[in-house]
Design a protein around this motif. Sequence first.
Motif, PDB file in Angstrom:
ATOM      1  N   LEU A  80      37.437  32.438  37.156  1.00 28.85           N
ATOM      2  CA  LEU A  80      37.999  33.487  38.009  1.00 28.85           C
ATOM      3  C   LEU A  80      39.034  32.920  38.980  1.00 28.85           C
ATOM      4  CD1 LEU A  80      34.725  35.447  38.895  1.00 28.85           C
ATOM      5  CD2 LEU A  80      36.440  36.025  37.185  1.00 28.85           C
ATOM      6  N   VAL A  81      38.852  31.665  39.350  1.00 26.74           N
ATOM      7  CA  VAL A  81      39.781  31.032  40.292  1.00 26.74           C
ATOM      8  C   VAL A  81      41.051  30.561  39.576  1.00 26.74           C
ATOM      9  CG1 VAL A  81      40.029  29.205  42.002  1.00 26.74           C
ATOM     10  CG2 VAL A  81      37.812  30.270  41.668  1.00 26.74           C
ATOM     11  N   THR A  82      40.883  30.081  38.356  1.00 23.79           N
ATOM     12  CA  THR A  82      42.031  29.498  37.642  1.00 23.79           C
ATOM     13  C   THR A  82      42.835  30.515  36.833  1.00 23.79           C
ATOM     14  OG1 THR A  82      40.601  28.971  35.753  1.00 23.79           O
ATOM     15  CG2 THR A  82      40.877  27.255  37.421  1.00 23.79           C
ATOM     16  N   MET A  83      42.302  31.722  36.662  1.00 26.24           N
ATOM     17  CA  MET A  83      42.939  32.653  35.722  1.00 26.24           C
ATOM     18  C   MET A  83      44.366  33.041  36.112  1.00 26.24           C
ATOM     19  SD  MET A  83      40.927  36.193  36.606  1.00 26.24           S
ATOM     20  CE  MET A  83      41.027  36.971  38.222  1.00 26.24           C
ATOM     21  N   ARG A  84      44.674  32.976  37.439  1.00 25.68           N
ATOM     22  CA  ARG A  84      45.993  33.445  37.885  1.00 25.68           C
ATOM     23  C   ARG A  84      47.051  32.335  37.911  1.00 25.68           C
ATOM     24  NH1 ARG A  84      45.828  33.962  42.780  1.00 25.68           N
ATOM     25  NH2 ARG A  84      47.508  35.450  43.133  1.00 25.68           N
ATOM     26  N   LEU A  85      46.650  31.097  37.701  1.00 24.09           N
ATOM     27  CA  LEU A  85      47.531  29.963  37.978  1.00 24.09           C
ATOM     28  C   LEU A  85      48.910  30.090  37.337  1.00 24.09           C
ATOM     29  CD1 LEU A  85      45.001  26.992  37.807  1.00 24.09           C
ATOM     30  CD2 LEU A  85      46.267  27.792  39.806  1.00 24.09           C
ATOM     31  N   ILE A  86      48.958  30.330  36.038  1.00 25.46           N
ATOM     32  CA  ILE A  86      50.249  30.472  35.350  1.00 25.46           C
ATOM     33  C   ILE A  86      50.456  31.909  34.881  1.00 25.46           C
ATOM     34  CG2 ILE A  86      51.653  29.711  33.396  1.00 25.46           C
ATOM     35  CD1 ILE A  86      51.305  27.558  35.475  1.00 25.46           C
ATOM     36  N   SER A  87      49.389  32.548  34.443  1.00 27.09           N
ATOM     37  CA  SER A  87      49.528  33.914  33.894  1.00 27.09           C
ATOM     38  C   SER A  87      50.078  34.879  34.933  1.00 27.09           C
ATOM     39  CB  SER A  87      48.186  34.412  33.364  1.00 27.09           C
ATOM     40  OG  SER A  87      47.212  34.384  34.377  1.00 27.09           O
ATOM     41  N   GLU A  88      49.679  34.697  36.193  1.00 34.05           N
ATOM     42  CA  GLU A  88      50.194  35.581  37.245  1.00 34.05           C
ATOM     43  C   GLU A  88      51.688  35.353  37.472  1.00 34.05           C
ATOM     44  OE1 GLU A  88      48.467  37.934  38.571  1.00 34.05           O
ATOM     45  OE2 GLU A  88      50.001  38.617  39.975  1.00 34.05           O
ATOM     46  N   GLU A  89      52.119  34.097  37.324  1.00 36.68           N
ATOM     47  CA  GLU A  89      53.555  33.787  37.456  1.00 36.68           C
ATOM     48  C   GLU A  89      54.337  34.502  36.362  1.00 36.68           C
ATOM     49  OE1 GLU A  89      54.929  31.933  39.774  1.00 36.68           O
ATOM     50  OE2 GLU A  89      53.426  30.536  40.535  1.00 36.68           O
ATOM     51  N   ARG A  90      53.756  34.555  35.174  1.00 34.92           N
ATOM     52  CA  ARG A  90      54.420  35.248  34.067  1.00 34.92           C
ATOM     53  C   ARG A  90      54.451  36.755  34.328  1.00 34.92           C
ATOM     54  NH1 ARG A  90      51.587  32.012  30.146  1.00 34.92           N
ATOM     55  NH2 ARG A  90      52.968  30.426  29.292  1.00 34.92           N
TER      56      ARG A  90
END
Length: 256
Positions: A80-90
């Motif tokens: 849940l903590v790591t899910m946004r690392l790159i995907s959110e940037e995209r």
Amino acid sequence: MMVFTIAARELRSLFLSPLAWSIMAVVEFILAYLYLAQIETFMQIQPRLAGLEGAPGVTGLVIAPLFGSAAIVLLLVVPLVTMRLISEERRAQTISLLFSAPVSMSEIIVGKYLGIMAFLLLVLAMIAVMPLALLLGGSIDMGMFLSGLLGLTLLLASFAAVGLFMSTLTVQPAIAAVGSFGMLLLLWVLDWAGNAGAGVMDENISSILTYLSLLRHYEPLLKGVFDSADMIYYLLFIVFFLGLSVRRLDADRLQH
């Protein structure tokens, strides 16, 4: 250093969202409950242990189970903590800004990884305070405590590396979280599969499955057994998934 700038930005953005605070509160609440339950059990059986030669102490009966439970809880939480690392940037279409900045793909990945690890180390510090409180009323086996803490740190670093890699594969953070959890769970239960398959499947395959399990290398550290082979396994595991993340991001950059 751009790596530390990216790490600081990632850590700041984590604490600006309610997700990080919620996760810290929930993890602390669950583990505090389990810790107190373990203390109560220890107090009940302590009179019987006093008469046994070589009986396990508070470190083996309270701290080791606490770290074991923490590993399972964090296996659920880290995706849940790591899910946004790159995907959110995209998804926010800010990945192009990162690609056009004077920074390498390795620096982006390492920066984001260090940012998430800083957060996870804070969570780890909160967990470590609980067993250290036992020093107020007695003593603990510091070697076993530090060994378990090192194992949990390496395990968290491995979880974060897998989560970061899964986040590079998709635009949707939810899919990255589910994918990370699935992969971590698979790597966790490989040990069981290897043991269950002993005598049925090829011995070499069974040994490889057992060796690849994250749990297999964590259990000795929980018992205070330090083996450099376990350290090397975790370090190679982390480097492998960070390397895959760099390759994936580099392939993305070429398409822009």
